[in-house]
Enzyme design. Structure first.
Site, PDB file in Angstrom:
ATOM      1  CE  LYS A 278       3.280  -7.855  -0.543  1.00 42.57           C
ATOM      2  NZ  LYS A 278       4.079  -8.922  -0.479  1.00 42.57           N
ATOM      3  NE  ARG A 352       6.151 -15.468  -8.912  1.00 43.02           N
ATOM      4  CZ  ARG A 352       6.674 -16.062  -7.872  1.00 43.02           C
ATOM      5  NH1 ARG A 352       6.775 -17.227  -7.853  1.00 43.02           N
ATOM      6  NH2 ARG A 352       7.347 -15.345  -6.980  1.00 43.02           N
TER       7      ARG A 352
HETATM    8  N1  BES Z   1       6.367  -7.130  -4.485  1.00 35.36           N
HETATM    9  C1  BES Z   1       6.367  -8.292  -3.726  1.00 35.36           C
HETATM   10  C2  BES Z   1       7.950  -8.634  -3.634  1.00 35.36           C
HETATM   11  C3  BES Z   1       8.604  -7.763  -2.620  1.00 35.36           C
HETATM   12  C4  BES Z   1       8.731  -8.325  -1.152  1.00 35.36           C
HETATM   13  C5  BES Z   1       9.360  -6.974  -2.926  1.00 35.36           C
HETATM   14  C6  BES Z   1       9.132  -7.383  -0.465  1.00 35.36           C
HETATM   15  C7  BES Z   1      10.202  -6.055  -2.179  1.00 35.36           C
HETATM   16  C8  BES Z   1       9.934  -6.329  -0.772  1.00 35.36           C
HETATM   17  C9  BES Z   1       5.974  -9.541  -4.485  1.00 35.36           C
HETATM   18  O1  BES Z   1       4.752  -9.421  -5.362  1.00 35.36           O
HETATM   19  C10 BES Z   1       5.512 -10.744  -3.508  1.00 35.36           C
HETATM   20  O2  BES Z   1       4.787 -10.362  -2.744  1.00 35.36           O
HETATM   21  N2  BES Z   1       6.400 -11.757  -3.459  1.00 35.36           N
HETATM   22  C11 BES Z   1       6.264 -12.749  -2.579  1.00 35.36           C
HETATM   23  C12 BES Z   1       6.267 -14.173  -3.310  1.00 35.36           C
HETATM   24  C13 BES Z   1       5.742 -15.385  -2.289  1.00 35.36           C
HETATM   25  C14 BES Z   1       4.264 -15.061  -2.268  1.00 35.36           C
HETATM   26  C15 BES Z   1       5.924 -16.411  -3.252  1.00 35.36           C
HETATM   27  C16 BES Z   1       7.272 -12.676  -1.520  1.00 35.36           C
HETATM   28  O3  BES Z   1       8.448 -12.305  -2.035  1.00 35.36           O
HETATM   29  O4  BES Z   1       7.015 -12.967  -0.436  1.00 35.36           O
HETATM   30 MN    MN Z   2       3.149  -9.752  -4.201  1.00 36.36          MN
END
Ligand code: BES
Ligand code: MN
Ligand code: ZN
Length: 494
Positions: A278, A352
């Site tokens: 990230k 997931r």
């Molecule tokens: N934990 C995150 C989702 C999230 C992001 C929650 C921002 C709260 C605030 C999750 O694991 C994630 O990183 N999801 C990605 C999925 C993508 C790579 C398809 C996302 O939402 O960017």
């Molecule tokens: Mn994630």
């Protein structure tokens, strides 16, 4: 603090820091306010004549009572038009009263709500709301702060309800249990990732297990998960020094023949994204990526405290998501416990991956329904913001029950589509499915992924990425503990 029901005479010597009495719309004094007005030589009428409070819902006015009166202070609160009181009024009134009491630094209070009810606002509902607000407003994060500030002073709340004490106390107790469940979820969410690890969550489960003989705890270690074939879950912990844990809390409040309600929480104690790292800004917020698990802990604690006559199983899929030489790489293919293979195109779509194996594991409980709760996608925050959790379900009745529970608790969820049309977004030539579905409908395709693992039972998924914490002031909200508890109380007929 345990609020208690008590029959009180507002004009008598109450020996309290604060008597709390309603004023109705257009400056109409409640009976309790009238009695106090008389006892204080017209203090309340004077304030009203001076225009300091009209009686609108949400208004409050603190008065300092003359020496020798029954209480040190009098808090007037606006109750609006009695016949128009509803659930929203109950929330506004309760919130305003509790806030004013905290601000006053009163140590105890006597609240008169016997006239604050209508067809649409039962006195029990207001009792529950007051007790819940009293509990949640007393929460302070202090674990890693050397000089905690602003400790709440309110210790005791007596409530004059006009109801039989048993009914009033039951409602107050329920509110306290819900509020404390919410606080537990907030605390776990707020703890930093270096304290709140998968191992820490397992220890918290064991601690909760010691509270009740009806709650048994088991924790699956990585070795056992490997034997069960949980290759998807283990692909997430592969890059971390902290071992993953699959935590199972089994509460038996009903006959063993009664099918359990199963709640499954995403417990990523820190989500760096893994190799699909990230960006750095706000990455600290990914300590909240275990808020689904936290809500499962908070709900389970309250289920135990309320002794709900249900069987409830909580499963927490706990892991860190970090990059390292042993971490899963984009393009890797893993085999889930269900036998289905997954191409991991983005290691940041890890929620997931841990949930699917936990959801397959849930089959063995022959559930009445399974609800998973997860801070799953940023896309859900874009879609629904902070007011509603995203809800997906493979059964309409379950979806309706959850929607209803969200309305009742004002911890709302909004149903989103799980249409087959979206399923093809996660097709790939290299495995049975990919773990990401491309640019559009990110919250939906994440739910579609989970739906491939939940065909054997009634299932709902709550995407709480937008509701589980807030940025200003920073902190976990404890959602959706209120919704989950309302759903379970409804099933128990409570
Ligand atoms: N934990 C995150 C989702 C999230 C992001 C929650 C921002 C709260 C605030 C999750 O694991 C994630 O990183 N999801 C990605 C999925 C993508 C790579 C398809 C996302 O939402 O960017
Ligand atoms: Mn994630
Ligand atoms: Zn995540």
């Amino acid at each position: 603090m345990d609020p208690i029901a008590k029959n009180l005479d507002p004009a008598a010597k109450l020996d309290t820091d604060c008597a709390v009495v309603p004023v109705f719309a257009r400056k109409q004094l409640s009976s309790a306010a009238k009695a106090l007005d008389k006892a204080t030589g017209g203090l309340i009428k004077t304030a009203i004549e001076n225009g300091e409070i009209e009686g609108k819902q949400g208004q409050t006015l603190m008065l300092h009572a003359p020496a020798k009166s029954g209480s040190k202070r009098i808090l007037l609160f606006g109750a609006g038009t009695a016949s128009k009181l509803d659930a929203a009024s109950g929330r506004a009134i309760s919130g305003a009263v509790i806030k004013a009491l905290h601000a006053s630094r009163a140590r105890d209070a006597a609240v008169f709500i016997e006239e604050v009810s209508s067809k649409k606002l039962a006195t029990e509902t207001l009792c529950q709301q007051l007790a819940k607000d009293a509990a949640t407003s007393a929460y302070r994060y202090s674990e890693t702060v050397s000089k905690p500030k602003d400790a709440p002073t309110l210790r005791k709340l007596q409530v004059n309800t006009g109801l039989p004490a048993r009914a009033a106390n039951a409602a107050l107790k329920r509110g306290t249990n819900i509020g404390e469940g919410i606080n537990t979820a907030r605390e776990l969410g707020n703890l930093p990732g270096n304290i709140c690890t998968p191992t820490y969550l397992a220890s918290q489960a064991r601690k909760l297990g010691r509270k009740s003989k009806n709650l048994s705890i088991s924790v699956l270690e990585e070795e056992q998960m490997r034997k069960l074939g949980m290759g998807s879950l283990l692909s997430v912990s592969a890059g971390s020094e902290q071992p993953a844990k699959l935590i199972v809390m089994n509460y038996k409040g009903a006959a063993s023949s009664a099918k359990p309600y199963v709640v499954v929480g995403k417990g990523i104690t820190f989500d760096s994204g893994g190799i699909s790292l990230k960006p750095g800004a706000k990455m600290d917020e990914m300590k909240y990526d275990m808020c689904g698990a936290a809500s499962v802990f908070g709900a389970m604690q309250a289920v135990v405290d309320m002794k709900l006559p249900l069987n409830v199983v909580a499963i927490v899929a706990a892991s860190e998501n970090l990059p390292s030489g042993s971490a899963t790489k984009p393009g890797d293919v893993v085999t889930s416990m269900s036998g289905q293979t997954i191409e991991i195109l983005n290691t940041d779509a890890e929620g997931r991956l841990v949930l699917c194996d936990a959801l397959t594991y849930a089959e063995r409980f022959k559930p009445a329904a399974v609800i998973d709760i997860a801070t799953l996608t940023g896309a859900c925050v874009v879609a629904l913001g902070a007011h509603a959790s995203g809800m997906y379900a493979n059964q309409d009745k379950l979806a309706e029950q959850l929607t209803q529970a969200g309305e009742t608790s004002h911890d709302r969820a909004w149903r989103m589509p799980l249409w087959d049309d979206y399923q093809k977004q996660i097709n790939t030539p290299f495995a049975d499915m990919a773990n990401v579905g491309g640019p559009g409908g990110g919250s939906i395709t994440a739910a579609c992924f989970l739906a491939r693992f939940t065909k054997k039972y009634n299932w709902a998924h709550l995407d709480i990425a937008g509701t589980a914490w807030t940025g200003a002031p920073k902190g976990a909200t404890g959602r959706p503990v209120g919704l989950l508890l309302q759903y379970l109380m409804d099933r128990a007929g409570k």
